[in-house]
Motif scaffolding. Structure first.
Motif, short mmCIF file in Angstrom:
data_model
loop_
_atom_site.label_atom_id
_atom_site.label_comp_id
_atom_site.label_asym_id
_atom_site.label_seq_id
_atom_site.Cartn_x
_atom_site.Cartn_y
_atom_site.Cartn_z
N TYR A 204 0.84 -1.19 0.00
CA TYR A 204 0.00 0.00 0.00
C TYR A 204 0.89 1.25 0.00
N PRO A 205 0.61 2.28 -0.81
CA PRO A 205 -0.54 2.49 -1.67
C PRO A 205 -0.31 2.09 -3.14
N ILE A 206 0.83 1.46 -3.46
CA ILE A 206 1.05 1.04 -4.85
C ILE A 206 -0.12 0.17 -5.30
N ILE A 207 -0.49 -0.77 -4.46
CA ILE A 207 -1.74 -1.49 -4.63
C ILE A 207 -2.61 -1.13 -3.43
N PRO A 208 -3.61 -0.28 -3.61
CA PRO A 208 -4.37 0.26 -2.47
C PRO A 208 -5.36 -0.73 -1.88
N ILE A 209 -4.83 -1.81 -1.34
CA ILE A 209 -5.62 -2.82 -0.64
C ILE A 209 -5.01 -3.00 0.73
N SER A 210 -5.82 -3.03 1.76
CA SER A 210 -5.31 -3.08 3.13
C SER A 210 -4.56 -4.38 3.39
N PRO A 211 -3.63 -4.36 4.35
CA PRO A 211 -2.91 -5.61 4.69
C PRO A 211 -3.85 -6.75 5.05
N THR A 212 -4.92 -6.46 5.74
CA THR A 212 -5.89 -7.51 6.11
C THR A 212 -6.51 -8.14 4.88
N ASP A 213 -6.92 -7.30 3.94
CA ASP A 213 -7.54 -7.84 2.72
C ASP A 213 -6.51 -8.51 1.81
N VAL A 214 -5.28 -8.02 1.79
CA VAL A 214 -4.23 -8.68 1.00
C VAL A 214 -4.02 -10.10 1.50
N ASN A 215 -3.91 -10.25 2.81
CA ASN A 215 -3.73 -11.58 3.39
C ASN A 215 -4.93 -12.49 3.10
N TRP A 216 -6.11 -11.90 3.17
CA TRP A 216 -7.32 -12.67 2.87
C TRP A 216 -7.35 -13.12 1.42
N LEU A 217 -7.01 -12.22 0.49
CA LEU A 217 -6.98 -12.57 -0.93
C LEU A 217 -5.97 -13.67 -1.21
N ALA A 218 -4.79 -13.56 -0.59
CA ALA A 218 -3.77 -14.59 -0.78
C ALA A 218 -4.25 -15.94 -0.26
N GLU A 219 -4.96 -15.92 0.86
CA GLU A 219 -5.50 -17.16 1.43
C GLU A 219 -6.55 -17.77 0.51
N LYS A 220 -7.42 -16.92 -0.07
CA LYS A 220 -8.46 -17.44 -0.97
C LYS A 220 -7.85 -18.00 -2.26
N LEU A 221 -6.80 -17.34 -2.76
CA LEU A 221 -6.13 -17.86 -3.95
C LEU A 221 -5.51 -19.22 -3.65
N SER A 222 -4.92 -19.36 -2.47
CA SER A 222 -4.35 -20.64 -2.07
C SER A 222 -5.42 -21.71 -1.97
N GLN A 223 -6.58 -21.35 -1.41
CA GLN A 223 -7.68 -22.29 -1.32
C GLN A 223 -8.18 -22.71 -2.71
N LEU A 224 -8.26 -21.75 -3.63
CA LEU A 224 -8.69 -22.06 -4.99
C LEU A 224 -7.71 -23.01 -5.65
N ASN A 225 -6.42 -22.73 -5.53
CA ASN A 225 -5.41 -23.61 -6.13
C ASN A 225 -5.41 -24.99 -5.50
N THR A 226 -5.63 -25.05 -4.19
CA THR A 226 -5.72 -26.34 -3.51
C THR A 226 -6.90 -27.15 -4.03
N MET A 227 -8.02 -26.47 -4.25
CA MET A 227 -9.20 -27.14 -4.79
C MET A 227 -8.93 -27.66 -6.19
N LEU A 228 -8.26 -26.87 -7.05
CA LEU A 228 -7.95 -27.32 -8.40
C LEU A 228 -7.04 -28.55 -8.38
N ALA A 229 -6.06 -28.55 -7.48
CA ALA A 229 -5.17 -29.71 -7.36
C ALA A 229 -5.95 -30.94 -6.92
N ALA A 230 -6.92 -30.76 -6.03
CA ALA A 230 -7.74 -31.88 -5.56
C ALA A 230 -8.57 -32.45 -6.71
N VAL A 231 -9.13 -31.57 -7.52
CA VAL A 231 -9.91 -32.03 -8.68
C VAL A 231 -9.03 -32.81 -9.64
N ALA A 232 -7.83 -32.32 -9.87
CA ALA A 232 -6.90 -33.03 -10.76
C ALA A 232 -6.64 -34.44 -10.25
#
Length: 297
Positions: A204-232
């Motif tokens: 922040y502010p280069i990417i104007p997203i709060s640290p809390t939301d950045v961590n949340w987004l990273a966690e959701k991306l990890s969950q999405l990738n984990t789900m894709l690996a499980a489907v594979a």
């Protein structure tokens, strides 16, 4: 002198007669089809890089996306790229309208490109099914103390994005089964998504997203990738883990280091307009090299 010349000529003939013949190896794959969303299309806003050979311009398909690089590297005789920006699993079997930008049209059902002769398929899909790409833009805030995404999606301890990811799993699995039904002899490779934002490392502010939301987004991306690996694993297809090698190349990094662009719609790789929160050419090249390594090429 003549004896020496004749001896040399005879030696040459003998060498030619005993040398093994070198013949060109036929391509390992005869028909390759690429499916997926904007991250599969290598979506770009640079008109000089757009390609409409297989899809309408509104799909924002990049001329040198990972699938084209793979097709070229493997010398595949027949190649079709159905990947399109904004695609969901539903768009595998229905027309995808493309009327929300400067290139109004529609992309035909992506599965229409598959045939019984297709022997290689790559697919990257799921981000739009859960709405994660669209959610990133709603996390932008003028105040880093605010966390609009966590406030919106985590209600009474229940994370609605996690629920979306869980609900998308059977859709992804059904998509893989649909490919196998239409192309029973195809080698299917599923990709995941690159590292877009890093846990514990907001810029922040280069990417104007709060640290809390950045961590949340990273966690959701990890969950999405984990789900894709499980489907594979569940469907028995191969998995090209592009995320693993992309850590440290997220949107907060400097030009030339980052593989995913941030909010500002320009990129240095190559110079020109970019689609925010999508891979630049460096990221696309990493996707290509990961798929080729998965294929053993």
């Amino acid at each position: 002198m003549w004896r020496a010349t004749l001896a040399a000529f005879a030696g040459t003939l003998l060498t030619c007669a005993t040398a093994p013949l070198v013949t060109a190896q036929p391509p390992e794959y005869q028909e390759y089809v690429s499916l997926g969303d904007s991250w599969s299309a290598g979506a770009t806003l640079n008109p000089a890089l757009l390609n409409a050979e297989f899809v309408p311009l509104g799909c924002l398909q990049r001329t040198q996306n990972f699938a084209r690089q793979v097709a070229e590297a493997l010398n595949v005789p027949t190649f079709r790229d159905a990947a399109c920006a904004g695609a969901t699993t539903e768009d595998m079997t229905v027309d995808q309208p493309l009327g929300k930008d400067q290139y109004p049209s529609y992309n035909e059902p992506q599965f229409d490109r598959l045939t019984p002769d297709t022997d290689l398929v790559t697919i990257l899909i799921g981000g739009n099914d859960v709405g994660l790409a669209a959610t990133v833009r709603t996390c932008i805030t003028p105040n880093p103390a605010l966390s609009p995404c966590v406030s919106r999606f985590v209600v009474n301890g229940v994370d609605q994005m996690t629920q979306r990811i869980e609900a998308a799993e059977p859709k992804i699995a059904a998509t893989i089964r649909g490919i196998a039904e239409r192309s029973p002899n195809a080698r299917i490779v599923m990709l995941n998504y690159l590292d877009g934002v890093a846990v514990g490392d907001p810029c922040y502010p280069i990417i104007p997203i709060s640290p809390t939301d950045v961590n949340w987004l990273a966690e959701k991306l990890s969950q999405l990738n984990t789900m894709l690996a499980a489907v594979a694993r569940q469907t028995g297809v191969e998995f090209a883990n592009t995320y693993a090698g992309s850590v440290g190349h997220d949107a907060c990094r400097a030009p030339g280091v980052r593989w995913v662009e941030g909010l500002i719609p320009v990129t240095a790789d190559p110079p020109g307009p970019a689609l925010p929160f999508h891979p630049n050419q460096l990221g696309v090249d990493h996707q290509a090299s990961t798929v080729l390594a998965t294929l053993g090429g």
